[in-house]
Design a protein around this motif. Structure first.
Motif, PDB file in Angstrom:
ATOM      1  N   VAL A 249      10.800   3.728   0.756  1.00 55.32           N
ATOM      2  CA  VAL A 249      11.589   4.827   0.198  1.00 55.32           C
ATOM      3  C   VAL A 249      12.306   5.580   1.322  1.00 55.32           C
ATOM      4  O   VAL A 249      13.475   5.948   1.184  1.00 55.32           O
ATOM      5  N   GLY A 250      11.631   5.779   2.445  1.00 53.60           N
ATOM      6  CA  GLY A 250      12.249   6.444   3.586  1.00 53.60           C
ATOM      7  C   GLY A 250      13.408   5.668   4.173  1.00 53.60           C
ATOM      8  O   GLY A 250      14.454   6.232   4.516  1.00 53.60           O
ATOM      9  N   ARG A 251      13.244   4.363   4.306  1.00 51.27           N
ATOM     10  CA  ARG A 251      14.333   3.513   4.835  1.00 51.27           C
ATOM     11  C   ARG A 251      15.547   3.557   3.924  1.00 51.27           C
ATOM     12  O   ARG A 251      16.680   3.650   4.385  1.00 51.27           O
ATOM     13  N   LEU A 252      15.290   3.493   2.618  1.00 51.45           N
ATOM     14  CA  LEU A 252      16.394   3.571   1.672  1.00 51.45           C
ATOM     15  C   LEU A 252      17.076   4.937   1.746  1.00 51.45           C
ATOM     16  O   LEU A 252      18.306   5.030   1.748  1.00 51.45           O
ATOM     17  N   GLU A 253      16.275   5.988   1.806  1.00 50.19           N
ATOM     18  CA  GLU A 253      16.808   7.351   1.898  1.00 50.19           C
ATOM     19  C   GLU A 253      17.699   7.488   3.132  1.00 50.19           C
ATOM     20  O   GLU A 253      18.785   8.064   3.059  1.00 50.19           O
ATOM     21  N   ASP A 254      17.256   6.949   4.261  1.00 52.05           N
ATOM     22  CA  ASP A 254      18.046   6.999   5.493  1.00 52.05           C
ATOM     23  C   ASP A 254      19.388   6.295   5.332  1.00 52.05           C
ATOM     24  O   ASP A 254      20.360   6.630   6.024  1.00 52.05           O
ATOM     25  N   ALA A 255      19.459   5.320   4.426  1.00 58.08           N
ATOM     26  CA  ALA A 255      20.694   4.577   4.172  1.00 58.08           C
ATOM     27  C   ALA A 255      21.517   5.200   3.042  1.00 58.08           C
ATOM     28  O   ALA A 255      22.494   4.618   2.591  1.00 58.08           O
ATOM     29  N   GLY A 256      21.091   6.379   2.561  1.00 61.28           N
ATOM     30  CA  GLY A 256      21.834   7.053   1.495  1.00 61.28           C
ATOM     31  C   GLY A 256      21.481   6.577   0.099  1.00 61.28           C
ATOM     32  O   GLY A 256      22.226   6.826  -0.850  1.00 61.28           O
ATOM     33  N   VAL A 257      20.351   5.900  -0.032  1.00 56.52           N
ATOM     34  CA  VAL A 257      19.907   5.378  -1.330  1.00 56.52           C
ATOM     35  C   VAL A 257      18.687   6.181  -1.781  1.00 56.52           C
ATOM     36  O   VAL A 257      17.614   6.038  -1.213  1.00 56.52           O
ATOM     37  N   ARG A 258      18.875   7.033  -2.786  1.00 56.78           N
ATOM     38  CA  ARG A 258      17.754   7.826  -3.322  1.00 56.78           C
ATOM     39  C   ARG A 258      17.134   7.053  -4.472  1.00 56.78           C
ATOM     40  O   ARG A 258      17.784   6.792  -5.478  1.00 56.78           O
ATOM     41  N   ALA A 259      15.879   6.686  -4.310  1.00 52.69           N
ATOM     42  CA  ALA A 259      15.189   5.872  -5.312  1.00 52.69           C
ATOM     43  C   ALA A 259      13.921   6.576  -5.771  1.00 52.69           C
ATOM     44  O   ALA A 259      13.333   7.367  -5.041  1.00 52.69           O
ATOM     45  N   TRP A 260      13.509   6.274  -6.995  1.00 54.79           N
ATOM     46  CA  TRP A 260      12.296   6.817  -7.596  1.00 54.79           C
ATOM     47  C   TRP A 260      11.293   5.690  -7.795  1.00 54.79           C
ATOM     48  O   TRP A 260      11.641   4.614  -8.287  1.00 54.79           O
ATOM     49  N   VAL A 261      10.053   5.931  -7.424  1.00 53.19           N
ATOM     50  CA  VAL A 261       8.987   4.945  -7.587  1.00 53.19           C
ATOM     51  C   VAL A 261       8.771   4.709  -9.072  1.00 53.19           C
ATOM     52  O   VAL A 261       8.732   5.640  -9.887  1.00 53.19           O
TER      53      VAL A 261
ATOM     54  N   ASP B 291       0.866  -1.165   0.000  1.00 57.99           N
ATOM     55  CA  ASP B 291       0.000   0.000   0.000  1.00 57.99           C
ATOM     56  C   ASP B 291       0.910   1.225   0.000  1.00 57.99           C
ATOM     57  O   ASP B 291       2.131   1.112   0.152  1.00 57.99           O
ATOM     58  N   LEU B 292       0.312   2.386  -0.184  1.00 58.00           N
ATOM     59  CA  LEU B 292       1.112   3.597  -0.305  1.00 58.00           C
ATOM     60  C   LEU B 292       1.921   3.865   0.967  1.00 58.00           C
ATOM     61  O   LEU B 292       3.043   4.358   0.895  1.00 58.00           O
ATOM     62  N   GLU B 293       1.390   3.510   2.104  1.00 59.23           N
ATOM     63  CA  GLU B 293       2.133   3.675   3.357  1.00 59.23           C
ATOM     64  C   GLU B 293       3.411   2.842   3.328  1.00 59.23           C
ATOM     65  O   GLU B 293       4.473   3.285   3.754  1.00 59.23           O
TER      66      GLU B 293
ATOM     67  N   GLU C  36       7.713  14.553  -9.234  1.00 56.85           N
ATOM     68  CA  GLU C  36       7.292  14.228  -7.880  1.00 56.85           C
ATOM     69  C   GLU C  36       5.773  14.128  -7.904  1.00 56.85           C
ATOM     70  O   GLU C  36       5.096  14.925  -8.544  1.00 56.85           O
ATOM     71  N   ALA C  37       5.255  13.120  -7.238  1.00 59.78           N
ATOM     72  CA  ALA C  37       3.801  12.940  -7.157  1.00 59.78           C
ATOM     73  C   ALA C  37       3.475  12.332  -5.803  1.00 59.78           C
ATOM     74  O   ALA C  37       4.169  11.411  -5.356  1.00 59.78           O
ATOM     75  N   GLY C  38       2.455  12.831  -5.177  1.00 60.25           N
ATOM     76  CA  GLY C  38       2.055  12.301  -3.882  1.00 60.25           C
ATOM     77  C   GLY C  38       3.145  12.415  -2.838  1.00 60.25           C
ATOM     78  O   GLY C  38       3.216  11.600  -1.922  1.00 60.25           O
ATOM     79  N   GLY C  39       4.038  13.410  -2.978  1.00 58.80           N
ATOM     80  CA  GLY C  39       5.124  13.586  -2.019  1.00 58.80           C
ATOM     81  C   GLY C  39       6.272  12.607  -2.191  1.00 58.80           C
ATOM     82  O   GLY C  39       7.130  12.511  -1.324  1.00 58.80           O
ATOM     83  N   LEU C  40       6.296  11.888  -3.304  1.00 57.54           N
ATOM     84  CA  LEU C  40       7.349  10.909  -3.577  1.00 57.54           C
ATOM     85  C   LEU C  40       8.058  11.243  -4.891  1.00 57.54           C
ATOM     86  O   LEU C  40       7.446  11.801  -5.811  1.00 57.54           O
ATOM     87  N   ARG C  41       9.323  10.872  -4.979  1.00 60.64           N
ATOM     88  CA  ARG C  41      10.017  10.940  -6.264  1.00 60.64           C
ATOM     89  C   ARG C  41       9.477   9.796  -7.113  1.00 60.64           C
ATOM     90  O   ARG C  41       9.491   8.641  -6.685  1.00 60.64           O
ATOM     91  N   VAL C  42       8.999  10.123  -8.310  1.00 64.91           N
ATOM     92  CA  VAL C  42       8.350   9.133  -9.166  1.00 64.91           C
ATOM     93  C   VAL C  42       8.946   9.225 -10.566  1.00 64.91           C
ATOM     94  O   VAL C  42       9.172  10.326 -11.074  1.00 64.91           O
ATOM     95  N   ALA C  43       9.200   8.087 -11.183  1.00 63.89           N
ATOM     96  CA  ALA C  43       9.659   8.084 -12.569  1.00 63.89           C
ATOM     97  C   ALA C  43       8.630   8.795 -13.435  1.00 63.89           C
ATOM     98  O   ALA C  43       7.427   8.711 -13.188  1.00 63.89           O
ATOM     99  N   SER C  44       9.098   9.484 -14.451  1.00 69.41           N
ATOM    100  CA  SER C  44       8.204  10.258 -15.308  1.00 69.41           C
ATOM    101  C   SER C  44       7.242   9.369 -16.081  1.00 69.41           C
ATOM    102  O   SER C  44       7.487   8.172 -16.280  1.00 69.41           O
TER     103      SER C  44
ATOM    104  N   GLY D 140       7.111   1.464 -12.083  1.00 72.70           N
ATOM    105  CA  GLY D 140       6.169   0.371 -12.279  1.00 72.70           C
ATOM    106  C   GLY D 140       4.737   0.764 -11.994  1.00 72.70           C
ATOM    107  O   GLY D 140       4.307   1.887 -12.249  1.00 72.70           O
ATOM    108  N   GLY D 141       3.990  -0.174 -11.436  1.00 67.73           N
ATOM    109  CA  GLY D 141       2.567   0.025 -11.196  1.00 67.73           C
ATOM    110  C   GLY D 141       2.259   1.155 -10.243  1.00 67.73           C
ATOM    111  O   GLY D 141       1.296   1.905 -10.438  1.00 67.73           O
ATOM    112  N   TRP D 142       3.091   1.300  -9.203  1.00 66.33           N
ATOM    113  CA  TRP D 142       2.862   2.406  -8.269  1.00 66.33           C
ATOM    114  C   TRP D 142       3.065   3.748  -8.946  1.00 66.33           C
ATOM    115  O   TRP D 142       2.303   4.697  -8.722  1.00 66.33           O
ATOM    116  N   ALA D 143       4.095   3.860  -9.790  1.00 62.50           N
ATOM    117  CA  ALA D 143       4.321   5.117 -10.510  1.00 62.50           C
ATOM    118  C   ALA D 143       3.148   5.409 -11.435  1.00 62.50           C
ATOM    119  O   ALA D 143       2.650   6.539 -11.493  1.00 62.50           O
TER     120      ALA D 143
END
Length: 152
Positions: A14-26, A6-8, A120-128, A28-31
């Motif tokens: 994404v937050g856990r990855l960010e905390d580890a220095g990994v910036r990722a973009w949503v 789910d979105l949560e 950015e969509a829904g407060g997340l970095r999202v692939a275009s 696939g289906g979620w994007a």
């Protein structure tokens, strides 16, 4: 018990990855859903794009043991792990003089549009939208190239 993502959960991952220095973009289906390209639906996984030269930071995150890596999906272009029974896949996006790309086993190259990391969509970095629809449009050709690798 395997649950649907789910979105949560997407935000948590994404937050856990960010905390580890990994910036990722949503991706696939979620994007597609966040960009309004598809109607809301149940998702069984979370796909992410990871722009970097290599998976060094991701491998460091996985080595901490906080999540369960899916070792069968450890490839030069992909890493995967589980969070609460949901598979998370990260696809490596590299850059060269021709632009942004993912190299699938040195056999198939997928070129990403220049705007892939500008949304950015829904407060997340999202692939275009171009990245999401372009990948989907090239899926059959990519699979054909990969199938040739396996049979050759």
């Amino acid at each position: 018990m395997v649950r649907r993502s789910d979105l949560e959960l997407v935000r948590y991952v994404v937050g856990r990855l960010e905390d580890a220095g990994v910036r990722a973009w949503v991706f696939g289906g979620w994007a597609a859903e966040l960009l309004g390209l598809s109607a809301p639906r149940a998702h069984g996984d979370v796909d992410l794009l990871y722009p970097a030269d290599d998976f060094g930071a991701v491998d460091g995150f996985l080595a901490r043991g906080d999540v369960q890596e899916i070792e069968a999906k450890r490839f030069p272009h992909k890493r995967a792990f589980e969070v609460d029974g949901v598979m998370v896949e990260l696809f490596l996006v590299q850059a060269d003089e021709a632009g942004l790309f993912t190299d699938f086993w040195g056999v198939a190259r997928h070129d990403w549009p220049a705007d892939v990391f500008e949304v950015e969509a829904g407060g997340l970095r999202v692939a275009s939208a171009r990245a999401v629809t372009g990948y989907r449009a090239g899926w059959d050709e990519l699979q054909a190239k990969l199938q040739g690798r396996r049979s050759g």
